[in-house]
Design a protein around this motif. Sequence first.
Motif, PDB file in Angstrom:
ATOM      1  N   ALA A 117       0.717  -1.041   0.225  1.00 18.91           N
ATOM      2  CA  ALA A 117       0.202  -0.215  -0.265  1.00 18.91           C
ATOM      3  C   ALA A 117       1.146   1.316   0.227  1.00 18.91           C
ATOM      4  N   GLY A 118       2.515   1.483   0.386  1.00 22.64           N
ATOM      5  CA  GLY A 118       2.941   2.455   0.238  1.00 22.64           C
ATOM      6  C   GLY A 118       2.614   2.919   2.031  1.00 22.64           C
ATOM      7  N   GLY A 119       3.630   4.155   1.636  1.00 26.39           N
ATOM      8  CA  GLY A 119       3.553   5.176   3.176  1.00 26.39           C
ATOM      9  C   GLY A 119       4.910   4.487   4.173  1.00 26.39           C
ATOM     10  N   GLY A 120       4.199   5.410   4.804  1.00 24.87           N
ATOM     11  CA  GLY A 120       5.939   5.117   6.320  1.00 24.87           C
ATOM     12  C   GLY A 120       5.777   3.676   6.944  1.00 24.87           C
ATOM     13  N   PHE A 121       7.105   3.506   6.862  1.00 16.62           N
ATOM     14  CA  PHE A 121       7.545   2.001   7.741  1.00 16.62           C
ATOM     15  C   PHE A 121       7.203   2.519   9.427  1.00 16.62           C
ATOM     16  N   ALA A 122       7.504   3.321   9.646  1.00 19.31           N
ATOM     17  CA  ALA A 122       7.263   3.998  11.141  1.00 19.31           C
ATOM     18  C   ALA A 122       5.889   4.029  11.465  1.00 19.31           C
ATOM     19  N   SER A 123       5.396   4.193  10.852  1.00 18.19           N
ATOM     20  CA  SER A 123       3.611   4.619  11.404  1.00 18.19           C
ATOM     21  C   SER A 123       2.962   3.226  11.155  1.00 18.19           C
ATOM     22  N   ARG A 124       3.360   2.586  10.270  1.00 13.53           N
ATOM     23  CA  ARG A 124       2.769   1.157  10.426  1.00 13.53           C
ATOM     24  C   ARG A 124       2.911   0.318  10.611  1.00 13.53           C
ATOM     25  N   PHE A 125       4.998   0.229  11.234  1.00 11.66           N
ATOM     26  CA  PHE A 125       5.241  -0.147  12.512  1.00 11.66           C
ATOM     27  C   PHE A 125       4.335   0.340  13.455  1.00 11.66           C
ATOM     28  N   GLY A 126       4.476   1.444  14.275  1.00 10.70           N
ATOM     29  CA  GLY A 126       3.640   1.677  15.321  1.00 10.70           C
ATOM     30  C   GLY A 126       1.961   0.819  15.247  1.00 10.70           C
ATOM     31  N   LEU A 127       1.187   1.807  14.851  1.00  7.38           N
ATOM     32  CA  LEU A 127       0.269   0.481  14.562  1.00  7.38           C
ATOM     33  C   LEU A 127      -0.447  -0.195  14.936  1.00  7.38           C
ATOM     34  N   VAL A 161       2.687   3.084  20.239  1.00  8.06           N
ATOM     35  CA  VAL A 161       2.600   5.176  20.263  1.00  8.06           C
ATOM     36  C   VAL A 161       3.485   6.140  20.411  1.00  8.06           C
ATOM     37  N   LEU A 162       4.300   5.746  20.766  1.00  7.55           N
ATOM     38  CA  LEU A 162       5.834   6.381  20.262  1.00  7.55           C
ATOM     39  C   LEU A 162       5.689   7.152  19.341  1.00  7.55           C
ATOM     40  N   LEU A 163       6.102   5.930  18.264  1.00 10.49           N
ATOM     41  CA  LEU A 163       6.246   6.019  16.647  1.00 10.49           C
ATOM     42  C   LEU A 163       5.199   6.436  15.775  1.00 10.49           C
ATOM     43  N   LEU A 164       3.296   6.637  16.398  1.00  7.89           N
ATOM     44  CA  LEU A 164       2.522   7.241  15.425  1.00  7.89           C
ATOM     45  C   LEU A 164       2.860   9.080  16.014  1.00  7.89           C
ATOM     46  N   ALA A 165       3.311   9.186  17.284  1.00  9.86           N
ATOM     47  CA  ALA A 165       3.124  10.282  17.339  1.00  9.86           C
ATOM     48  C   ALA A 165       4.091  11.649  17.092  1.00  9.86           C
TER      49      ALA A 165
END
Length: 108
Positions: free
Chosen positions: A32-42, A104-108
């Motif tokens: 789907a594309g996008g950033g790794f950190a946000s996907r990993f955080g979720l 939560v830290l990765l999504l912030a």
Amino acid sequence: MTVLRGLREAVLLLVIALVVIAVAAVVWVAVAGGGFASRFGLASILVGVLLGVTGDLTLSRIGMLDARSTFGLPPERETGGGGRVLTGVGIFLFVGLPLVVVGVLLLA
């Protein structure tokens, strides 16, 4: 001795969960594309909550509570554990909660 075995088990479960989450996040980013950190955080938050809720066999025993109480039997107790040292509370505190915090830290 039991404390060390429990901590070792928690670290092993945490490492396995992080590897599975990382693989899922890589696949998610590749598809789907996008950033790794946000996907990993979720994904980390979702797996942490799932482990916190289902860390022991409580959910699988809920269905038998009515039948056991009808016959005057107490609720089932976890016996044996299959070599596990951590209880559901230990899995929540040492595996599920750190995964949620990392997410939560990765999504912030």
